[in-house]
Design a protein around this motif. Structure first.
Motif, short mmCIF file in Angstrom:
data_model
loop_
_atom_site.label_atom_id
_atom_site.label_comp_id
_atom_site.label_asym_id
_atom_site.label_seq_id
_atom_site.Cartn_x
_atom_site.Cartn_y
_atom_site.Cartn_z
N HIS A 143 0.01 0.71 -9.58
CA HIS A 143 0.99 1.37 -10.45
C HIS A 143 0.37 2.54 -11.21
O HIS A 143 -0.86 2.68 -11.33
N SER A 144 1.24 3.40 -11.76
CA SER A 144 0.81 4.63 -12.42
C SER A 144 0.29 4.37 -13.83
O SER A 144 0.49 3.30 -14.40
N ALA A 145 -0.35 5.39 -14.41
CA ALA A 145 -0.87 5.28 -15.77
C ALA A 145 0.25 5.06 -16.79
O ALA A 145 0.12 4.22 -17.69
N PRO A 146 1.38 5.80 -16.72
CA PRO A 146 2.47 5.53 -17.67
C PRO A 146 3.02 4.10 -17.54
O PRO A 146 3.38 3.46 -18.53
N PHE A 147 3.07 3.60 -16.31
CA PHE A 147 3.55 2.24 -16.09
C PHE A 147 2.57 1.24 -16.71
O PHE A 147 2.97 0.26 -17.35
N ALA A 148 1.28 1.49 -16.57
CA ALA A 148 0.26 0.63 -17.17
C ALA A 148 0.36 0.65 -18.69
O ALA A 148 0.20 -0.39 -19.34
N ALA A 149 0.62 1.83 -19.25
CA ALA A 149 0.75 1.93 -20.71
C ALA A 149 1.96 1.14 -21.20
O ALA A 149 1.92 0.50 -22.27
N MET A 150 3.05 1.17 -20.45
CA MET A 150 4.23 0.38 -20.80
C MET A 150 3.91 -1.11 -20.79
O MET A 150 4.27 -1.86 -21.70
N LEU A 151 3.20 -1.56 -19.76
CA LEU A 151 2.84 -2.97 -19.66
C LEU A 151 1.96 -3.40 -20.82
O LEU A 151 2.12 -4.51 -21.36
N LYS A 152 1.04 -2.55 -21.23
CA LYS A 152 0.14 -2.89 -22.33
C LYS A 152 0.91 -3.09 -23.63
O LYS A 152 0.55 -3.94 -24.45
N ALA A 174 0.81 -1.22 0.00
CA ALA A 174 0.00 0.00 0.00
C ALA A 174 0.84 1.27 0.00
O ALA A 174 0.47 2.26 -0.60
N ALA A 175 1.99 1.25 0.66
CA ALA A 175 2.78 2.47 0.79
C ALA A 175 3.85 2.59 -0.29
O ALA A 175 4.67 3.48 -0.25
N VAL A 176 3.80 1.71 -1.28
CA VAL A 176 4.84 1.68 -2.30
C VAL A 176 4.25 2.08 -3.64
O VAL A 176 3.16 1.67 -3.98
N SER A 177 4.95 2.89 -4.41
CA SER A 177 4.46 3.27 -5.73
C SER A 177 5.45 2.84 -6.79
O SER A 177 6.64 2.69 -6.54
N SER A 178 4.94 2.65 -8.02
CA SER A 178 5.78 2.28 -9.15
C SER A 178 6.28 3.53 -9.86
O SER A 178 5.75 4.62 -9.66
N PRO A 179 7.32 3.40 -10.71
CA PRO A 179 7.81 4.56 -11.46
C PRO A 179 6.66 5.24 -12.20
O PRO A 179 5.78 4.57 -12.74
N SER A 180 6.67 6.54 -12.23
CA SER A 180 5.54 7.27 -12.77
C SER A 180 5.84 8.03 -14.04
O SER A 180 4.94 8.52 -14.71
N SER A 181 7.11 8.14 -14.43
CA SER A 181 7.43 8.92 -15.63
C SER A 181 8.68 8.38 -16.28
O SER A 181 9.47 7.66 -15.66
N ALA A 182 8.85 8.71 -17.57
CA ALA A 182 10.04 8.30 -18.29
C ALA A 182 11.26 8.86 -17.59
O ALA A 182 11.27 9.98 -17.12
N GLY A 183 12.29 8.07 -17.50
CA GLY A 183 13.51 8.50 -16.82
C GLY A 183 13.67 7.84 -15.48
O GLY A 183 14.78 7.70 -14.99
N ALA A 226 13.65 -7.17 -19.83
CA ALA A 226 14.27 -5.89 -19.50
C ALA A 226 14.45 -5.03 -20.74
O ALA A 226 14.21 -3.81 -20.72
N ALA A 227 14.87 -5.66 -21.84
CA ALA A 227 15.05 -4.90 -23.08
C ALA A 227 13.71 -4.35 -23.58
O ALA A 227 13.63 -3.20 -24.05
N ALA A 228 12.66 -5.16 -23.46
CA ALA A 228 11.33 -4.71 -23.89
C ALA A 228 10.82 -3.58 -23.01
O ALA A 228 10.22 -2.61 -23.49
N VAL A 229 11.06 -3.69 -21.70
CA VAL A 229 10.63 -2.66 -20.76
C VAL A 229 11.35 -1.35 -21.03
O VAL A 229 10.75 -0.26 -21.05
N ALA A 230 12.65 -1.43 -21.26
CA ALA A 230 13.44 -0.23 -21.54
C ALA A 230 12.96 0.46 -22.81
O ALA A 230 12.82 1.69 -22.86
N LYS A 231 12.67 -0.34 -23.84
CA LYS A 231 12.21 0.22 -25.11
C LYS A 231 10.84 0.86 -24.97
O LYS A 231 10.58 1.95 -25.49
N ALA A 232 9.94 0.17 -24.24
CA ALA A 232 8.57 0.67 -24.12
C ALA A 232 8.44 1.86 -23.19
O ALA A 232 7.55 2.70 -23.36
N SER A 233 9.32 1.95 -22.20
CA SER A 233 9.19 3.00 -21.18
C SER A 233 10.11 4.18 -21.38
O SER A 233 9.85 5.27 -20.87
N GLY A 234 11.22 3.97 -22.07
CA GLY A 234 12.23 5.02 -22.18
C GLY A 234 12.98 5.23 -20.88
O GLY A 234 13.67 6.24 -20.70
N SER A 235 12.89 4.29 -19.97
CA SER A 235 13.51 4.40 -18.65
C SER A 235 14.73 3.50 -18.55
O SER A 235 14.89 2.54 -19.31
#
Length: 339
Positions: free
Chosen positions: A230-239, A17-26, A47-56
């Motif tokens: 998790h945040s909306a940007p994180f959800a978009a990356m997962l999708k 509950a007290a933990v949040s996921s990354p919320s923005s590129a970078g 990891a390669a797919a996550v990096a490409k999709a998130s820019g992080s």
């Protein structure tokens, strides 16, 4: 940028509950995984797919699990959860932002505050025989010693070749293959997907086709488990990473396990495929000694809203499992042992 570090998570991690996921590129995204060669290989692809999709940036966090350091059989340890529990605790406690599971090793029971956020495209779902001297299953001489740590594979082997000696083994892929190379065993049965990810297809002497040899629900697929908040940007990356066709198929297979309350100790195989707008599912329950088996097959039309379609795999899995129970599956296999 990809970084790696190791951590060991003890039982009793904090809630999510007290933990949040990354919320923005970078923001750096921390990916939890087991430390085996196979786990690291498949996590590297994620990891390669996550990096490409998130820019992080991406950081791989290795987590020790009970299944990695115990030499006992999986059935005696309590099943698939021995590989997943520590990863889930690390995720819930905030040590990482998502974890990568081999889907066949992930219990069907949910974990508070967590969900499967993405299922990438499935790899080869077949089992493969790695035999000495290029031998296939039918060509192995009577009395040959064949290794596996899977109750399902053991039951199938005993059913197909009751004249062979099935040996319960543990260890990573290379350890198992060395048992054949050294002559300790005449063959081992392994997942084709794992051999592919490790570049060890050279060891395969026979692939078992799914129509003849059912494999574990979810075999060949990965699951990216995340916290629910998790945040909306994180959800978009997962999708972006999720493969909807694979998700529908493997969820149908897992629904059979969930309905049968079956864990790692139950010898069950399942395979789902999509053909046009039809989702087909076949599942088989085996007697542990290979003396008998029961099979059920059903199909559903993929129709309705997105929410309705998401529920169809579970409806289909329940239908197949219910028929297996009606046929007497509980009398031939250890069901009601989910883990």
């Amino acid at each position: 940028m990809l970084r790696k570090r190791a951590t060991r998570i003890q039982a009793g991690g904090c809630g999510a509950a007290a933990v949040s996921s990354p919320s923005s590129a970078g923001d750096t995204i921390r990916i939890g995984t087991r430390g085996s060669a196979l786990a690291l290989a498949q996590t590297g692809v994620v990891a390669a797919a996550v990096a490409k999709a998130s820019g992080s940036g991406v950081e791989i966090v290795t987590v020790a699990t009970e299944g990695d350091h115990s030499t006992e059989s999986l059935a005696s340890l309590g099943g698939t959860g021995v590989f997943a529990s520590a990863l889930r605790e690390a995720l819930a406690g905030g040590a990482c932002d998502l974890v990568v599971h081999s889907l066949k090793d992930l219990p069907t029971a949910g974990y508070p505050g967590l969900r499967i956020g993405a299922v990438p495209r499935r790899a080869d779902a077949r089992d493969a025989l790695c035999g000495r001297d290029g031998l296939t299953l039918e060509a192995l001489p009577a009395g040959s010693r064949i290794g596996t740590g899977s109750p399902r594979r053991a039951a199938q082997l005993r059913g197909w070749r009751p004249d062979l000696t099935v040996v319960d083994i543990r260890g990573n892929v290379d350890t198992r293959l060395r048992k054949v190379e050294s002559g300790e065993l005449d063959a081992v049965v392994l997942a084709a997907a794992g051999l592919t990810r490790l570049g060890r297809l050279d060891a395969v002497t026979e692939f078992f086709e799914l129509g003849r040899w059912a494999t574990a629900p979810g075999q060949g697929a990965l699951a990216l488990e995340v916290r629910e908040d998790h945040s909306a940007p994180f959800a978009a990356m997962l999708k972006t990473i999720d493969h909807p066709t694979t998700r529908l198929a493997v969820f149908a297979e897992r629904a059979v396990l969930a309905r049968l309350e079956a864990g790692c100790a139950a010898p069950i195989g399942a395979s789902a495929v999509i053909d046009g707008e039809l989702l087909f599912l076949t599942a088989t329950v085996y007697a542990p000694d290979g003396s008998s088996s029961l099979t059920s097959s059903h199909a559903l039309v993929l129709e309705g809203s997105a929410a309705e379609r998401a529920g169809l795999p579970w409806e289909l899995g329940d239908r197949v499992a219910d028929e297996l129970l009606e046929l007497g599956a509980a009398a031939i296999a250890p069901l009601g042992t989910a883990s």
